[in-house]
Design a protein around this motif. Structure first.
Motif, mmCIF file in Angstrom:
data_model
loop_
_atom_site.group_PDB
_atom_site.id
_atom_site.type_symbol
_atom_site.label_atom_id
_atom_site.label_comp_id
_atom_site.label_asym_id
_atom_site.label_seq_id
_atom_site.Cartn_x
_atom_site.Cartn_y
_atom_site.Cartn_z
ATOM 1 N N THR A 12 0.849 -1.189 0.000
ATOM 2 C CA THR A 12 0.000 0.000 0.000
ATOM 3 C C THR A 12 0.886 1.240 0.000
ATOM 4 O O THR A 12 1.829 1.326 0.790
ATOM 5 N N THR B 149 -1.926 -0.706 -4.032
ATOM 6 C CA THR B 149 -3.077 0.059 -3.552
ATOM 7 C C THR B 149 -2.616 1.474 -3.198
ATOM 8 O O THR B 149 -1.582 1.647 -2.546
ATOM 9 N N ASP C 37 -5.168 -4.846 1.986
ATOM 10 C CA ASP C 37 -5.099 -4.361 0.601
ATOM 11 C C ASP C 37 -4.378 -5.375 -0.274
ATOM 12 O O ASP C 37 -3.432 -6.041 0.175
#
Length: 263
Positions: free
Chosen positions: A195, A225, A253
């Motif tokens: 992420t 993400t 994620d």
């Protein structure tokens, strides 16, 4: 009596299931700080994560924070990567959720490449996202020689490092950490779920930031993400509870389709 026994067993089974679910949600976090800082910078965020039942490690990189007495112009990015790798190995940590803030993104990238099998998820918090073989200076496009006033005597000189400050405080940072390239080529590292979080201040829009942020563009190209969080570059100090919650939410994620692994 039989009904009482059955009811008691049902309660025990439900309690066991609830405890197992509770334990399954608990994570092991390793929070890696940025340049000139130390593990102290993540104390409040770590406390909020610990209060939720998570295990939190806040390593301080060699020569920084409370380890400033080990400071040397010979400390480089490899030193700091090894700091975190050794923490994970010697504490025998597995399924680690590792975060890197700012320069910490360089460090975390090296850790990903070295021991991907120990990591569950990676979170880049307003952090550098280098390609294989890049240094921090490469990312920020410093084609000209560094400013001699800001980088002298083997250290980075910045206004927030004050000689008369009381602990905890920022300390001067060895320049070699910024000029040494990092390795990011291990296939297992490239496959890790990641992420990227941009801390976006009030006077800037996410759209504007996305256009100029090389790290953001690299993250998008890899299918990571993308999340944003309102605040300045040290949002973890402005809103430690909010950042703790953000890190928790990022754990699940998953990467999307990547345009290329090496943009």
């Amino acid at each position: 009596m039989l009904r009482v026994v059955i009811l008691s067993l049902s309660v025990l089974l439900l309690a066991s299931a609830s405890l197992a679910a509770f334990a399954a949600d608990k994570q092991t976090f390793v929070l890696v700080h940025g340049a000139t800082a130390g593990g102290w910078e993540w104390k409040r965020t770590g406390e909020f994560l610990t209060a939720q039942g998570h295990t939190v490690y806040r390593p301080t990189l060699t020569g920084l924070g409370e380890r400033e007495h080990l400071g040397s112009t010979e400390i480089d990015l490899e030193t700091h990567i090894q700091d975190v790798v050794n923490l994970i190995l010697f504490e025998d940590l597995h399924d680690v959720v590792i975060t890197g803030h700012s320069y910490g993104g360089m460090v975390v990238t090296g850790v990903m490449d070295r021991i991907p099998e120990r990591l569950r998820h990676v979170v880049f918090l307003d952090a550098a996202v280098p390609n294989d073989g890049q240094s921090l200076w490469d990312i920020f496009g410093n084609d000209a020689p560094p400013d001699p006033e800001r980088f002298k005597d083997g250290y980075m000189q910045v206004p927030w490092v004050k000689p008369d400050a009381t602990p905890p405080y920022n300390v001067k940072h060895p320049v070699k950490c910024f000029s040494q390239p990092v390795s990011y080529r291990n296939p297992a590292a490239l496959a890790l779920p990641v992420t990227y979080v941009a801390f976006v201040p009030k006077d800037q829009s996410a759209e504007e930031r996305a256009k100029t942020d090389r790290s953001w563009r690299n993250a998008v190209a890899r299918g990571w993400t993308i999340r944003t969080f309102p605040g300045g570059h040290v949002a973890q100090q402005e809103d430690p509870r909010g950042v703790a919650g953000l890190i928790e939410r990022s754990v699940d994620d998953r990467n999307g389709a990547a345009a290329t692994r090496q943009p």
